[in-house]
Design a protein around this motif. Structure first.
Motif, PDB file in Angstrom:
ATOM      1  N   ASN A  67      17.191  -7.517   6.834  1.00 53.60           N
ATOM      2  CA  ASN A  67      15.827  -8.053   6.789  1.00 53.60           C
ATOM      3  C   ASN A  67      14.822  -7.116   7.442  1.00 53.60           C
ATOM      4  OD1 ASN A  67      17.722 -10.870   7.492  1.00 53.60           O
ATOM      5  ND2 ASN A  67      16.711 -10.605   5.517  1.00 53.60           N
ATOM      6  N   THR A  68      15.149  -5.819   7.432  1.00 56.06           N
ATOM      7  CA  THR A  68      14.257  -4.791   7.948  1.00 56.06           C
ATOM      8  C   THR A  68      13.872  -3.847   6.815  1.00 56.06           C
ATOM      9  OG1 THR A  68      15.897  -3.084   8.474  1.00 56.06           O
ATOM     10  CG2 THR A  68      15.632  -4.906  10.066  1.00 56.06           C
ATOM     11  N   PRO A  69      12.844  -3.012   7.008  1.00 56.14           N
ATOM     12  CA  PRO A  69      12.437  -2.078   5.952  1.00 56.14           C
ATOM     13  C   PRO A  69      13.528  -1.112   5.500  1.00 56.14           C
ATOM     14  CG  PRO A  69      10.675  -2.315   7.554  1.00 56.14           C
ATOM     15  CD  PRO A  69      11.873  -3.037   8.123  1.00 56.14           C
ATOM     16  N   ASP A  70      14.582  -0.916   6.298  1.00 58.47           N
ATOM     17  CA  ASP A  70      15.643   0.009   5.906  1.00 58.47           C
ATOM     18  C   ASP A  70      16.384  -0.437   4.650  1.00 58.47           C
ATOM     19  OD1 ASP A  70      15.224   1.941   7.828  1.00 58.47           O
ATOM     20  OD2 ASP A  70      16.610   1.047   9.274  1.00 58.47           O
ATOM     21  N   ASN A 123       2.732   7.205  -3.424  1.00 63.46           N
ATOM     22  CA  ASN A 123       1.916   6.806  -2.274  1.00 63.46           C
ATOM     23  C   ASN A 123       2.073   5.340  -1.871  1.00 63.46           C
ATOM     24  OD1 ASN A 123       0.417   9.376  -1.977  1.00 63.46           O
ATOM     25  ND2 ASN A 123      -0.351   8.842  -4.018  1.00 63.46           N
ATOM     26  N   VAL A 124       2.708   4.533  -2.699  1.00 64.40           N
ATOM     27  CA  VAL A 124       2.792   3.099  -2.423  1.00 64.40           C
ATOM     28  C   VAL A 124       3.507   2.841  -1.094  1.00 64.40           C
ATOM     29  CG1 VAL A 124       4.987   2.766  -3.646  1.00 64.40           C
ATOM     30  CG2 VAL A 124       3.365   0.862  -3.457  1.00 64.40           C
ATOM     31  N   ASP A 125       3.035   1.840  -0.368  1.00 62.76           N
ATOM     32  CA  ASP A 125       3.714   1.399   0.849  1.00 62.76           C
ATOM     33  C   ASP A 125       4.961   0.624   0.432  1.00 62.76           C
ATOM     34  OD1 ASP A 125       4.589   0.078   3.168  1.00 62.76           O
ATOM     35  OD2 ASP A 125       2.558  -0.281   3.887  1.00 62.76           O
ATOM     36  N   LYS A 126       6.127   1.073   0.872  1.00 65.36           N
ATOM     37  CA  LYS A 126       7.369   0.426   0.445  1.00 65.36           C
ATOM     38  C   LYS A 126       7.401  -1.047   0.820  1.00 65.36           C
ATOM     39  CE  LYS A 126       9.976   1.997   4.537  1.00 65.36           C
ATOM     40  NZ  LYS A 126      11.087   2.874   4.997  1.00 65.36           N
ATOM     41  N   ASN A 127       6.690  -1.423   1.871  1.00 66.46           N
ATOM     42  CA  ASN A 127       6.654  -2.825   2.283  1.00 66.46           C
ATOM     43  C   ASN A 127       5.869  -3.699   1.303  1.00 66.46           C
ATOM     44  OD1 ASN A 127       7.958  -2.731   5.091  1.00 66.46           O
ATOM     45  ND2 ASN A 127       6.423  -1.098   5.202  1.00 66.46           N
ATOM     46  N   ASP A 128       5.083  -3.069   0.437  1.00 66.51           N
ATOM     47  CA  ASP A 128       4.319  -3.819  -0.561  1.00 66.51           C
ATOM     48  C   ASP A 128       5.068  -3.990  -1.874  1.00 66.51           C
ATOM     49  OD1 ASP A 128       2.198  -4.034   1.208  1.00 66.51           O
ATOM     50  OD2 ASP A 128       1.187  -2.231   0.447  1.00 66.51           O
ATOM     51  N   LEU A 129       6.197  -3.317  -2.041  1.00 64.51           N
ATOM     52  CA  LEU A 129       6.949  -3.395  -3.292  1.00 64.51           C
ATOM     53  C   LEU A 129       7.575  -4.778  -3.464  1.00 64.51           C
ATOM     54  CD1 LEU A 129       8.733   0.087  -3.182  1.00 64.51           C
ATOM     55  CD2 LEU A 129       6.869  -0.590  -4.718  1.00 64.51           C
ATOM     56  N   VAL A 227      10.198 -10.068  -5.483  1.00 63.44           N
ATOM     57  CA  VAL A 227      10.266 -10.476  -4.076  1.00 63.44           C
ATOM     58  C   VAL A 227      10.445  -9.236  -3.209  1.00 63.44           C
ATOM     59  CG1 VAL A 227      11.268 -12.724  -4.615  1.00 63.44           C
ATOM     60  CG2 VAL A 227      12.773 -10.776  -4.168  1.00 63.44           C
ATOM     61  N   PRO A 228      10.032  -9.272  -1.945  1.00 63.02           N
ATOM     62  CA  PRO A 228      10.288  -8.139  -1.047  1.00 63.02           C
ATOM     63  C   PRO A 228      11.783  -7.932  -0.857  1.00 63.02           C
ATOM     64  CG  PRO A 228       8.666  -9.653  -0.113  1.00 63.02           C
ATOM     65  CD  PRO A 228       9.274 -10.353  -1.285  1.00 63.02           C
ATOM     66  N   ALA A 229      12.200  -6.687  -0.783  1.00 60.89           N
ATOM     67  CA  ALA A 229      13.621  -6.405  -0.566  1.00 60.89           C
ATOM     68  C   ALA A 229      14.113  -6.990   0.748  1.00 60.89           C
ATOM     69  CB  ALA A 229      13.859  -4.898  -0.601  1.00 60.89           C
ATOM     70  N   THR A 230      13.224  -7.126   1.719  1.00 66.15           N
ATOM     71  CA  THR A 230      13.612  -7.666   3.024  1.00 66.15           C
ATOM     72  C   THR A 230      13.938  -9.160   2.971  1.00 66.15           C
ATOM     73  OG1 THR A 230      11.261  -7.950   3.518  1.00 66.15           O
ATOM     74  CG2 THR A 230      12.328  -5.949   4.350  1.00 66.15           C
TER      75      THR A 230
END
Length: 281
Positions: A67-70, A123-129, A227-230
């Motif tokens: 549940n982290t950005p990793d 350039n996209v923020d991975k947290n926005d994917l 959905v967010p990967a996290t």
């Protein structure tokens, strides 16, 4: 006399952990080869189409980081600057490299897409994917775990690994991905993921995600909600917390359901069946 399950568990525990470590070395589309990020290369990486990562041993994302950005695109992942032009409906060959034997771990294969929007994938923020799953394959054939042959209990990854090829100082496994025909054109991150379940009975399932930049062309108009990967996985999910070193008859692939864009979904053993462990750790 030790039981067969005990013996298999002991063998699994003694197997070199690096058998699953590795990375996407290249992606092939219509005969054209696109380079992946090479962690140890001193050469220019600006044309790499896979996202950069920081793990030194090319190992997995652990359950503790689900549940982290990793978990999005691997440990410490940063954007690839290049991308692959591909027509909707086309096939990609995702070629993973490993120095010791290739990817020998049993588990599912999953593929996701996420639109990059106006920012573009460089350039996209991975947290926005926001990812939607369009392909999955898990337990191909139920049965007793029979490492290293995997002829009784068969998995998506072990079936691919039967075609492993030597290459240079290591080995490569090739995964085939088909881009949905009716996807809306645009810039996307393809999230290619395989999961090693050999130590899941110890709470140590191993996630191997990698992200690839695509520029998809075509006339489709479909864009499923993602959905967010996290938020995809939890350590207690039936497909993450289980013992495969038994006569396994079913398996529930973790993560969201496959969208209607899917060409194929392996529905063999979608219901979860948990088995008592023969060996406690």
């Amino acid at each position: 006399m030790p039981s067969l399950s005990n013996t298999l568990l002991a063998l699994a525990a003694s197997a070199p952990a690096v058998l699953g470590h590795g990375h996407v070395r290249r992606v092939i589309v219509n005969g054209v080869t696109y380079p992946g990020f090479e962690r140890w290369s001193n050469e220019d990486q600006s044309q790499a189409v896979t996202w950069h990562f920081t793990t030194e041993d090319e190992g997995p994302v652990p359950v503790s980081s689900l549940n982290t950005p990793d978990i999005i695109c691997h440990l410490g992942a940063t954007n690839a600057q290049a991308s692959i032009p591909v027509a909707a409906g086309s096939q990609l060959q995702v070629v993973r490299f490993n120095t010791i034997g290739g990817f020998e771990h049993p588990g599912p294969e999953m593929h996701y897409l996420a639109p990059c929007g106006d920012a573009g994938c460089a350039n996209v923020d991975k947290n926005d994917l926001r990812f939607f799953k369009f392909y999955e394959s898990g337990l191909v054939q139920p049965g007793m775990a029979d490492s290293p042959q995997w002829e009784s209990q068969k998995w998506a990854t072990t079936e691919v690994h039967k075609s492993v090829q030597p290459e240079g100082e290591g080995f490569v496994d090739t995964f085939t991905v088909t881009i949905p025909q009716n996807i809306r054109p645009g810039s996307y991150v393809l999230r290619h993921e395989i999961l090693g379940l050999h130590k899941a009975h110890e709470g140590e399932a191993e996630f191997y995600p990698q992200c690839i930049n695509l520029e998809i062309s075509g006339s489709g108009d479909q864009l499923p909600e993602g959905v967010p990967a996290t938020e995809m996985y939890h350590s207690s999910d039936p497909g993450v917390a289980l013992d495969i070193w038994v006569d396994l008859q079913s398996y529930q692939i973790p993560g969201p359901a496959v969208t209607n864009l899917s060409f194929k979904r392996d529905t063999t053993a979608r219901a979860t069946k948990r088995h008592p462990r023969d060996l406690k750790h």
